[in-house]
Scaffold this active site. Sequence first.
Site, short mmCIF file in Angstrom:
data_model
loop_
_atom_site.label_atom_id
_atom_site.label_comp_id
_atom_site.label_asym_id
_atom_site.label_seq_id
_atom_site.Cartn_x
_atom_site.Cartn_y
_atom_site.Cartn_z
N ASN A 9 0.87 -1.19 0.00
CA ASN A 9 0.00 0.00 0.00
C ASN A 9 0.90 1.24 0.00
O ASN A 9 1.49 1.57 1.02
CB ASN A 9 -0.89 -0.04 1.25
CG ASN A 9 -1.71 1.24 1.41
OD1 ASN A 9 -1.83 2.04 0.49
ND2 ASN A 9 -2.27 1.43 2.60
N LYS A 11 0.07 4.28 -0.28
CA LYS A 11 -0.59 5.47 0.29
C LYS A 11 -0.38 6.67 -0.64
O LYS A 11 -0.34 6.50 -1.85
CB LYS A 11 -0.09 5.73 1.71
CG LYS A 11 -0.12 4.47 2.58
CD LYS A 11 0.04 4.75 4.03
CE LYS A 11 0.13 3.44 4.79
NZ LYS A 11 0.02 3.61 6.21
N GLU A 167 -5.55 -5.05 10.45
CA GLU A 167 -4.51 -4.03 10.65
C GLU A 167 -4.77 -3.29 11.97
O GLU A 167 -5.55 -2.33 11.99
CB GLU A 167 -4.53 -3.03 9.50
CG GLU A 167 -4.24 -3.64 8.15
CD GLU A 167 -3.62 -2.63 7.20
OE1 GLU A 167 -2.54 -2.90 6.70
OE2 GLU A 167 -4.21 -1.55 7.02
N GLY A 173 2.39 2.00 10.76
CA GLY A 173 3.36 3.08 10.64
C GLY A 173 4.06 3.44 11.93
O GLY A 173 4.69 4.49 12.04
N GLY A 234 2.76 -1.27 4.30
CA GLY A 234 2.80 0.16 3.98
C GLY A 234 4.22 0.62 3.71
O GLY A 234 4.77 0.43 2.62
C1 PEP Z 1 -0.81 0.08 6.04
O1 PEP Z 1 -0.98 1.29 6.02
O2 PEP Z 1 -1.63 -0.65 5.45
C2 PEP Z 1 0.33 -0.44 6.77
C3 PEP Z 1 0.28 -1.68 7.16
O3 PEP Z 1 1.38 0.42 7.00
P1 PEP Z 1 2.80 0.06 7.67
O4 PEP Z 1 3.27 -1.22 7.06
O5 PEP Z 1 3.69 1.22 7.32
O6 PEP Z 1 2.57 -0.08 9.13
#
Ligand code: PEP
Length: 251
Positions: A9, A11, A167, A173, A234
């Site tokens: 992802n 973003k 999640e 993040g 992410g």
């Molecule tokens: C996400 O935003 O779907 C995610 C899992 O982000 P990260 O891996 O940066 O925690």
Amino acid sequence: MRPPLIAGNWKMNKTPSEARALLADLVPRVSGAAGVEVAVAPPFPALEAAAAAVAGSPVRLAAQNLHWEPAGAFTGEVSATMLADLGVAYVIVGHSERRQLFGDTDETVARRAAAALDAEITPIVCVGESLDERESGRALDVVAAQVRGSVGPLGAAGAGRVVLAYEPVWAIGTGRTATSAQAQEVHARIRSVLGELAGPDRAAEVRILYGGSVKPDNVAGLMAEPDVDGALVGGASLDAETFASVVCFRV
Ligand code: PEP
């Protein structure tokens, strides 16, 4: 039975040119990853460039959101038909950032997921508890309610056609990952709720991804759990070498 899916992802990162460069680096690194499905979710303006960059490779294209109407006076929105025309295979719906910052609810998430399914795009439906909900012992109930609200309206057949992503908001993040045991506990609960919604046979086929600070050094442990069928990644998906290391977690 459930081929692992690792989806990146991006973003609100990567211009079309940056997407081209990242995928030119990524595609050869992951093309030999046997038995793992790989997808990337660039922002809308980079989807067309990304579609060209992954053409002929096993990397699938995903989008980060969609609107439930097929067309019309909805300024700023993007429809499933538009995404399907670009060759999009998956679309993320109900990401916690959309729920927290842009007003998505279980009801709107379900409408987005239904529109995706109508266009033969597989929705990746995100659920997950906040830190406060986890610390007060409500994680399992919160997630179960989100699955019922976001997937239940799709009916038994629709519920059997989605991908789920667990999640935990406190792990996104933050560099803080759920332990493998925490992830497995929630994934098992999600599968049990899916069993109520879609029947046990369909529920056994649905892939449940874990997302939240997945990195090359923690992915294998998470993937070893019986109900963890992949990852939504992410930050670690923005660098080709790092994301390829996540994808090649078996090596
Ligand atoms: C996400 O935003 O779907 C995610 C899992 O982000 P990260 O891996 O940066 O925690």
